[in-house]
Scaffold this active site. Structure first.
Site, PDB file in Angstrom:
ATOM      1  N   HIS A 127      80.309  33.671  46.588  1.00 16.21           N
ATOM      2  CA  HIS A 127      80.520  33.380  48.103  1.00 16.21           C
ATOM      3  C   HIS A 127      82.055  32.762  48.238  1.00 16.21           C
ATOM      4  CE1 HIS A 127      75.800  33.605  49.237  1.00 16.21           C
ATOM      5  NE2 HIS A 127      76.677  34.938  49.332  1.00 16.21           N
ATOM      6  N   ARG A 133      65.982  36.610  47.204  1.00 17.07           N
ATOM      7  CA  ARG A 133      66.231  35.734  46.227  1.00 17.07           C
ATOM      8  C   ARG A 133      64.986  34.384  46.189  1.00 17.07           C
ATOM      9  NH1 ARG A 133      72.167  36.705  45.556  1.00 17.07           N
ATOM     10  NH2 ARG A 133      72.806  38.262  45.566  1.00 17.07           N
ATOM     11  N   GLU A 176      85.292  37.409  54.864  1.00 19.17           N
ATOM     12  CA  GLU A 176      85.701  37.525  53.463  1.00 19.17           C
ATOM     13  C   GLU A 176      87.154  38.364  52.908  1.00 19.17           C
ATOM     14  OE1 GLU A 176      81.158  37.562  52.597  1.00 19.17           O
ATOM     15  OE2 GLU A 176      81.588  37.223  51.122  1.00 19.17           O
TER      16      GLU A 176
END
Ligand code: ADP
Length: 397
Positions: free
Chosen positions: A176, A237, A380
């Protein structure tokens, strides 16, 4: 001349793209091709032109990545690209910043495939096809791991036999990176101070989730490790857990390594606890009296608080905490629960500011809190576009 930069994120069964005019950072086009290789493929495009914005939605099968790229480049026409920026998940230890792609870089990305077997092969495929189709356009690789290459050994080393690192590259890398880098820069701008003068804790809470400690603007610790599985509880996760669980499952249930890896990556986290990885649905279930859904929210926030405590200790002094990602940006209840009881450590959330919904970056702290708190929408793709431009204009940044 217009500085057009195309950002490509080539995944195993989907390709996302965004085309920017970097003079003014306007999005000229964006889109997605998904379910590549399946019978029922889909493509979405949003293209701005002289006659306004055109939205295209297609149901069509794409047999492979090459066909999907042909389709995307067909929609984009010939935009006269200054550069193409590729998102690459794992840069190993070689890449500390974006690089201009040549044969050597391609081989280095290939060499990192064992570290990211699900991501690097499809990232590489996108690079190879784009290089074939745009031979004269500079292409840049921007790595998720690069931002965390500033971690000191005390944070990146695992307490395992040294040989595992020396021979097999077993260490913490972090992910990230573009998101943490982007929101850190926005926080510095909001505070009116140079990033190099700030200690920050940045929290990316989406389907994947990670937290980073930045000292003087540089990453010094982060919760994801050799793979994105370590750290916070995520959508599917597990985050941190005792590694002996894996051996126990093998011994008692005969589960193989591959199956356990799948279960920990795709069937654990919020989904494993309560059956859903959509935080909005989990809130709804909890409001309707589902105790397990409430437990999932409590565990999610508790793990984040433990990491905030740890990173306050790592940094000693913190100037700001930043929330970003789908949950961090949009979920006031999670932000409230994360900060509750941390007033004594300097984190004082203003309840009114926390509840206000808006698209822009906002401050969330009360007037007496020594640590600023921000909600900053991440971007991003824009960060990759900026790094791509810097790389072709000034070299490795
Ligand atoms: P990804 O990591 O896939 O990019 P996102 O950053 O889009 O994921 O985050 C997805 C998560 O954000 C999901 O759990 C979703 O439920 C949550 N989310 C999105 N909008 C809201 C909202 N308004 N309130 C609470 N959670 C939200």
């Amino acid at each position: 001349m217009q500085k057009s930069i195309l950002i490509l994120n080539s995944g195993s069964s989907s390709i996302k793209y965004k085309l920017y005019d970097m003079d003014g950072e306007f999005v000229l086009a964006s889109g997605l091709v998904e379910r590549i290789g399946e019978a029922a493929g889909k493509a979405y495009h949003r293209v701005s032109g002289e006659n306004g914005i055109r939205e295209i939605e297609l149901s069509q099968s794409f047999t492979d990545h090459r066909q999907a790229f042909d389709h995307i480049f067909g929609v984009l026409g010939n935009p006269g690209l200054s550069a193409i920026g590729h998102r690459v998940v794992h840069g190993g230890e070689q890449f500390h910043c974006p690089v201009l792609i040549d044969d050597e870089v391609i081989e280095a990305i290939r060499a990192n495939i064992p570290l990211a077997p699900l991501h690097n092969p499809s990232n590489l495929l996108g690079i190879e096809i784009a290089r074939e189709l745009y031979t004269d356009t500079p292409q840049v690789a921007v790595f998720d791991t690069a931002f965390h290459q500033t971690l000191p050994a005390v944070a990146w080393c695992y307490a395992v036999p040294r040989e595992w690192y020396e021979r097999h590259h077993v260490r913490r890398y972090g992910f990230h990176g573009t998101s943490h880098a982007y929101v850190a820069k926005v926080a510095a701008r909001l505070m009116g101070r140079p990033l190099e003068s700030l200690n920050l804790i940045t929290l990316h809470l989406g389907n994947g989730a990670s937290i980073t400690a930045l000292r003087e603007g540089r990453s010094v610790d982060t919760s994801m490790g050799m793979t994105p599985l370590e750290g916070l509880i995520m959508g599917t996760r597990s985050g941190d857990l005792d590694p002996s669980i894996v051996f126990y499952l093998e011994r008692t249930c005969g589960l193989g390594a591959e199956e356990v890896e799948r279960l920990l990556n795709h069937e654990s986290g919020l989904k494993g606890i309560c059956g859903s990885n959509d935080m909005r649905a989990i809130h709804k279930a909890s409001d309707a009296g589902d105790h397990i859904a409430q437990l999932a929210i409590d565990m999610f926030c508790y793990r984040i608080r433990k990491y905030i405590g740890a990173y306050l200790a790592v940094l000693g002094k913190v100037d700001a905490l930043v929330f970003t990602g789908g949950i961090g940006e949009n979920d006031p209840l999670v932000r409230e629960q994360v900060c509750k009881g941390l007033e004594g450590l300097g984190l004082v959330l203003d309840p009114g500011k926390n509840q206000r919904r808006c698209k822009e970056s906002t401050s969330l702290h009360g007037s007496h809190g020594p640590i600023a708190i921000y909600r900053i929408p991440t971007d991003e793709e824009l960060e990759i576009a900026r790094q791509t431009l810097t790389c072709i204009e000034d070299g490795c940044g």
